[in-house]
Design a protein around this motif. Structure first.
Motif, short mmCIF file in Angstrom:
data_model
loop_
_atom_site.label_atom_id
_atom_site.label_comp_id
_atom_site.label_asym_id
_atom_site.label_seq_id
_atom_site.Cartn_x
_atom_site.Cartn_y
_atom_site.Cartn_z
N ILE A 57 0.83 -1.21 0.00
CA ILE A 57 0.00 0.00 0.00
C ILE A 57 0.87 1.25 0.00
CG2 ILE A 57 -1.75 1.29 1.31
CD1 ILE A 57 -2.65 -1.54 2.36
N GLU A 58 1.94 1.25 0.78
CA GLU A 58 2.81 2.42 0.86
C GLU A 58 3.40 2.77 -0.51
OE1 GLU A 58 7.04 3.66 2.95
OE2 GLU A 58 5.85 2.03 3.81
N LEU A 59 3.92 1.76 -1.21
CA LEU A 59 4.49 2.01 -2.55
C LEU A 59 3.41 2.38 -3.55
CD1 LEU A 59 7.23 -0.74 -2.77
CD2 LEU A 59 7.53 1.70 -2.45
N PHE A 60 2.24 1.76 -3.44
CA PHE A 60 1.14 2.10 -4.34
C PHE A 60 0.76 3.58 -4.17
CE2 PHE A 60 -3.56 1.92 -5.34
CZ PHE A 60 -3.39 1.82 -6.70
N ASN A 61 0.73 4.06 -2.93
CA ASN A 61 0.45 5.48 -2.69
C ASN A 61 1.50 6.38 -3.33
OD1 ASN A 61 -1.95 5.15 -1.22
ND2 ASN A 61 -0.86 4.93 0.71
N LEU A 62 2.78 5.99 -3.22
CA LEU A 62 3.85 6.78 -3.85
C LEU A 62 3.71 6.83 -5.37
CD1 LEU A 62 6.98 5.65 -1.80
CD2 LEU A 62 5.87 7.89 -1.76
N VAL A 63 3.38 5.67 -5.95
CA VAL A 63 3.21 5.60 -7.41
C VAL A 63 2.04 6.49 -7.84
CG1 VAL A 63 2.60 4.07 -9.31
CG2 VAL A 63 4.30 3.34 -7.65
N LEU A 64 0.92 6.43 -7.12
CA LEU A 64 -0.23 7.28 -7.47
C LEU A 64 0.11 8.76 -7.36
CD1 LEU A 64 -3.26 5.45 -5.78
CD2 LEU A 64 -2.62 5.46 -8.20
N GLU A 65 0.82 9.14 -6.29
CA GLU A 65 1.22 10.54 -6.12
C GLU A 65 2.11 11.00 -7.27
OE1 GLU A 65 3.08 11.21 -2.32
OE2 GLU A 65 1.47 10.12 -1.29
N ASP A 66 3.09 10.18 -7.62
CA ASP A 66 4.00 10.55 -8.71
C ASP A 66 3.28 10.62 -10.05
OD1 ASP A 66 6.87 10.94 -9.65
OD2 ASP A 66 6.18 9.28 -10.91
N TRP A 88 -3.85 -4.21 -2.04
CA TRP A 88 -3.18 -2.91 -1.95
C TRP A 88 -3.85 -1.85 -2.81
CZ3 TRP A 88 -0.56 -7.29 -3.65
CH2 TRP A 88 -0.36 -7.38 -5.02
N HIS A 89 -4.82 -2.23 -3.63
CA HIS A 89 -5.58 -1.25 -4.41
C HIS A 89 -6.85 -0.82 -3.66
CE1 HIS A 89 -3.88 -3.02 -8.41
NE2 HIS A 89 -3.01 -2.26 -7.80
N THR A 90 -7.42 -1.73 -2.88
CA THR A 90 -8.73 -1.49 -2.28
C THR A 90 -8.67 -1.13 -0.79
OG1 THR A 90 -8.98 -3.85 -1.82
CG2 THR A 90 -9.88 -3.03 -3.91
N SER A 91 -7.50 -1.10 -0.22
CA SER A 91 -7.35 -0.81 1.21
C SER A 91 -7.84 0.59 1.55
CB SER A 91 -5.88 -0.94 1.61
OG SER A 91 -5.68 -0.42 2.91
N PRO A 92 -8.42 0.77 2.74
CA PRO A 92 -8.80 2.12 3.18
C PRO A 92 -7.58 3.03 3.38
CG PRO A 92 -9.61 0.44 4.74
CD PRO A 92 -8.84 -0.26 3.67
N GLN A 93 -6.37 2.45 3.44
CA GLN A 93 -5.14 3.24 3.61
C GLN A 93 -4.64 3.85 2.30
OE1 GLN A 93 -2.75 0.11 5.24
NE2 GLN A 93 -3.14 0.75 7.35
N VAL A 94 -5.26 3.49 1.18
CA VAL A 94 -4.85 4.05 -0.11
C VAL A 94 -5.24 5.53 -0.15
CG1 VAL A 94 -5.23 4.00 -2.61
CG2 VAL A 94 -4.96 1.86 -1.34
#
Length: 117
Positions: A57-66, A88-94
Motif C-alpha cells: 500500500i505504501e508504494l502504491f500510494n507513492l506511485v499514485l502521487e507521482d 493494496w488497491h482497495t485498502s482504506p489506507q490508499v
C-alpha cells in the motif's frame, strides 16, 4: 494500471547418479523479484512505468502521487485508472490524489469459482 512481477529463476540441470539412487543437487537460490507498475493511455498508447522491489500500500500510494504529479492531475484535470481489486488497491489506507479516480475491474469467473470452492 497494473503490476507485473519480473524475475529470474534457476535453470533446471541434469545430475548424474547411480541406478536407484536419489539425485541430490545443491541449489543456490539467487534471484530477486522486481515489480513493474505500468500505466497505459488507451487511445494513444503512451506508457508510464515504475520498477520497484515489491508491492504494498505504501508504494502504491507513492506511485499514485507521482503519476498525478507527472500528468498534472488535479482540480482541473481528471483521470480514471482502471485497476484490479487486489488488497493494496482497495485498502482504506490508499490515498488517491485529487483528480484521480480508481475504477475496479470485476473478478474473472475463474477467480470467483476458485475462491468459492
Amino acid at each position: 494500471m497494473d503490476e507485473h512481477r519480473l524475475g529470474l529463476k534457476p535453470i533446471i540441470r541434469r545430475v548424474w547418479v547411480g541406478y536407484g539412487e536419489q539425485p541430490i543437487a545443491k541449489v543456490n537460490w539467487r534471484y530477486q523479484w522486481l515489480w513493474l507498475y505500468g500505466f497505459v493511455h488507451p487511445s494513444t498508447g503512451e506508457t508510464y512505468f515504475w520498477i520497484l522491489p515489491k508491492v504494498n500500500i505504501e508504494l502504491f500510494n507513492l506511485v499514485l502521487e507521482d503519476f498525478a504529479r507527472e500528468f498534472e492531475v488535479g482540480k482541473d484535470k481528471h483521470i480514471i485508472l482502471t485497476i484490479d481489486s487486489s488488497g493494496w488497491h482497495t485498502s482504506p489506507q490508499v490515498r488517491v490524489p485529487e483528480g484521480l479516480h480508481l475504477e475496479f475491474t470485476a473478478l474473472p469467473d475463474v477467480m470467483r469459482y476458485s475462491s468459492s470452492n
